[in-house]
Design a protein around this motif. Sequence first.
Motif, short mmCIF file in Angstrom:
data_model
loop_
_atom_site.label_atom_id
_atom_site.label_comp_id
_atom_site.label_asym_id
_atom_site.label_seq_id
_atom_site.Cartn_x
_atom_site.Cartn_y
_atom_site.Cartn_z
N ALA A 146 12.54 4.96 -5.78
CA ALA A 146 11.78 6.20 -5.85
C ALA A 146 11.72 6.65 -7.30
O ALA A 146 12.72 6.61 -8.02
CB ALA A 146 12.45 7.28 -4.99
N ALA A 147 10.53 7.05 -7.77
CA ALA A 147 10.35 7.45 -9.16
C ALA A 147 9.29 8.54 -9.22
O ALA A 147 8.08 8.27 -9.25
CB ALA A 147 9.95 6.26 -10.02
N SER A 148 9.72 9.81 -9.21
CA SER A 148 8.77 10.93 -9.17
C SER A 148 7.89 10.97 -10.40
O SER A 148 6.78 11.52 -10.36
CB SER A 148 9.54 12.25 -9.03
N GLY A 196 22.91 4.97 -9.81
CA GLY A 196 22.53 4.74 -8.43
C GLY A 196 23.55 3.93 -7.65
O GLY A 196 23.35 3.64 -6.48
N ILE A 197 24.64 3.54 -8.31
CA ILE A 197 25.68 2.74 -7.66
C ILE A 197 26.89 3.63 -7.44
O ILE A 197 27.44 4.19 -8.39
CB ILE A 197 26.06 1.52 -8.50
N ALA A 198 27.32 3.78 -6.22
CA ALA A 198 28.47 4.62 -5.91
C ALA A 198 29.73 4.04 -6.54
O ALA A 198 29.85 2.83 -6.73
CB ALA A 198 28.64 4.74 -4.40
N ASP A 199 30.67 4.92 -6.87
CA ASP A 199 31.95 4.46 -7.41
C ASP A 199 32.58 3.46 -6.46
O ASP A 199 32.63 3.68 -5.25
CB ASP A 199 32.90 5.65 -7.63
N ASP A 200 33.08 2.36 -7.05
CA ASP A 200 33.78 1.32 -6.30
C ASP A 200 32.87 0.58 -5.32
O ASP A 200 33.36 -0.14 -4.44
CB ASP A 200 34.98 1.89 -5.53
N ALA A 201 31.53 0.78 -5.43
CA ALA A 201 30.62 0.09 -4.50
C ALA A 201 30.54 -1.39 -4.79
O ALA A 201 30.35 -2.21 -3.89
CB ALA A 201 29.23 0.71 -4.57
N ILE A 256 0.87 -1.17 0.00
CA ILE A 256 0.00 0.00 0.00
C ILE A 256 0.90 1.22 0.00
O ILE A 256 1.75 1.38 0.89
CB ILE A 256 -0.93 0.03 1.23
N VAL A 257 0.76 2.08 -1.02
CA VAL A 257 1.62 3.25 -1.14
C VAL A 257 0.75 4.50 -1.24
O VAL A 257 -0.39 4.46 -1.72
CB VAL A 257 2.54 3.15 -2.37
N LYS A 259 2.39 6.44 -8.76
CA LYS A 259 2.43 6.00 -7.37
C LYS A 259 3.73 6.43 -6.66
O LYS A 259 3.94 6.08 -5.50
CB LYS A 259 2.26 4.49 -7.31
N GLY A 260 4.63 7.12 -7.40
CA GLY A 260 5.82 7.68 -6.77
C GLY A 260 6.97 6.71 -6.59
O GLY A 260 8.07 7.11 -6.23
N VAL A 261 6.71 5.44 -6.80
CA VAL A 261 7.75 4.42 -6.68
C VAL A 261 7.53 3.39 -7.78
O VAL A 261 6.46 3.33 -8.40
CB VAL A 261 7.72 3.73 -5.30
N LYS A 262 8.56 2.57 -8.01
CA LYS A 262 8.43 1.50 -9.00
C LYS A 262 9.42 0.40 -8.68
O LYS A 262 10.41 0.59 -7.96
CB LYS A 262 8.68 2.03 -10.41
#
Length: 718
Positions: free
Chosen positions: A103-105, A120-125, A81-82, A109-112
């Motif tokens: 999160a998807a503005s 979305g992946i930090a360097d060297d993560a 429920i969102v 529904k604002g999310v997906k």
Amino acid sequence: MASNYPGSLDSFDTIASDKKTSDSVGGRTHRDMHNDLGDAIEAVQAELGTTPSGSYATVKARFEAIEGSTLPQVDAKGDLIVGTADNTYDNLGVGTNDTVLLAASGETKGVKWAQVPTAGIADDAVTAAKIAADAVGSAEIAANAVGSSELADNAVDTAAIADGAVTAAKLAVQPGNLLSDNAASIETDASGWAANTGSPTVARSTAQARHGSASLLVTATGNGTMSAIIPSGTANYVPVTVGETYTAVASFYGGVTSRSVYVAVLWYTSGGSFIVQTNADAITSGTGSWVESRVTAVAPATAAYARMTVVMSSAATSDTFYIDRVGLWRGNGGQWAMPGEPIRGLTDAPLGNLLSLNQATGTDAEGATTGFTALYSTLASATSPTPAQGSRSLEVTATTTSYAGFNLGGDQSYGTIPVTGGDIYTFRAKVYSAAATDGVTPIIYWWTSAGNVAASTASTVGTEVALAASWKDLAITVAAPSNAAYASFRVRADASHASAIVWNADALSFHRGAAGVWQAPGVPIPGQSRIAVNNAVDLSGTGSPEGVVTAAPGSTWLQTDATTDVKGWIRWIKATGTGNTGWQVGPEADAGWRDISSLLNTGVAKSASSGAAALCRTGDVVQVHFNVTISAGSVTQLTSGALPTGFRPSSKVPIGIVGVSTASSADASLGTTAALGYYAQASPIRLTASAPNPGTVTWTASWITDDAWPASLPGSAA
């Protein structure tokens, strides 16, 4: 009493009918009990608020809506429920496997549910330790996503490449034979071929083979022409370039009866439409030997693919033919090779050795004397004596007593091997005779583009070499005359010799540059060199050149097997003379420090603290260092004898003392008894005092040596 909602329940005593207002019940007065009820009501109001949340007028209405399922519901496993707006909700169905909630503005529904994007992946993560084995395959990598800039040096090695992953079609420039392994040599199965004209049967057979252990067996199912062909479909064809030259070959073996056979190339457009077929001249297949058919053609306009076929004419039912060593490659000429191997002997794009393959290998390639012409002799392809390379050599049998030998690349009246005027060329050959000791001489003839003898230099005559019962080298290195366009060669015995001498030639080469080691055509010549105006060259090989290698001053020799140098190689420089002497080691030659304590005299030993008895040689500079203790005053020599050959100074070298830790401070020198003495080459290292007191001598010196580089090193590595 305190009233709480909804953390706990209040308990109110019942007032009996016989109680007066002023009576206490449960310890509470009538007034107290009214106050308790007021507190409880206020607690309920505070919890529920003045109006229900959302769009409902009353709490009751909201409860009824929930009971009537008018709010968003969970319909399946994983649903969420969102919120979609202020006080507004909705159901979000579960995502697909291996996705995460993002999160998807831009979404209602604002999310997906989705994969995590790169941003979305930090360097060297993500490190190698966090990636499961085989988790990332080709399907997970976008086309052209990984280029050279994304790969660390040496990141992809042989072990990281799956078997069969890199095919000829995936190489920008395909080397050698352009067919698949199984089409070129039928070692696995017959899947590289299909029946064509006459519908014969095709199968792998081990009854005959020209390469490996199997060949393609083609069996006629009726009378007439039959053929086998590369299977249809551009995925099976060979990509070609319009205007380029291609050579196709195939070997045939008749199983029953000799027939007319040939190889052919079919050309196709990029869409797979047939253009034209190019046939080789028909030849007759034997029943006891292999024959090779070949055709050379230029890819026609609009051609994008080539396809091979092998044809047998006038076959009768049950006729059998064996096919092997099939090839298609760029260029004219050449010897068949498996895919991935270089094609040797190409005549239109020569690499290294400019002779034909049969000439270069002394008849190995064809087992015949093709490419050679006799000069007062008869020529044959011989397996004895043991060849200098391969399995055969050219045998020369004199028919007169005058200049018996052979010509190649033309003769004394014309030349066929293209050259560039002014370029440096080397001709080499090996010669042998079991009995004759006559001299043999190589000659290069130079020709203009018009076919005339080059006016500036008609020929270059090499140095005569005496025949012997071991293979001897013939060699000429020279600049082609400025107006030369072609060359031819002659190798001949002395003008006067026994009429029936027999000698052999093998490992022939004509290539650009000076020096060089023999290779078959199509392979680079190792050891090639520039040549200076004084004929100085850069050479290489094993062993010291002194007394062995003839060269002009300024020449160099890279000794590749040096065991007396810490690098394992030594570069020599021809300092003087034009003969085979006068070689000196270059300045980078380094013997390293050597412990020579074994050479110390009796009564002399390395000091207990920081003791040393060592020498080294770098180029022509020798250094020595001693930190030794003398145990008796009668010792006058540090060493029991002279220093080893290769480390001695020239006749005399002045030497000074560094320090002697004795009361008398006795001087030390090399040679005589002078305070600053001289060291003669045959002298040991002496102390100048006739009877120095026992003590420690610390002494360091260096000098120039004119000794040859040592053949072995003294002592052990320090």
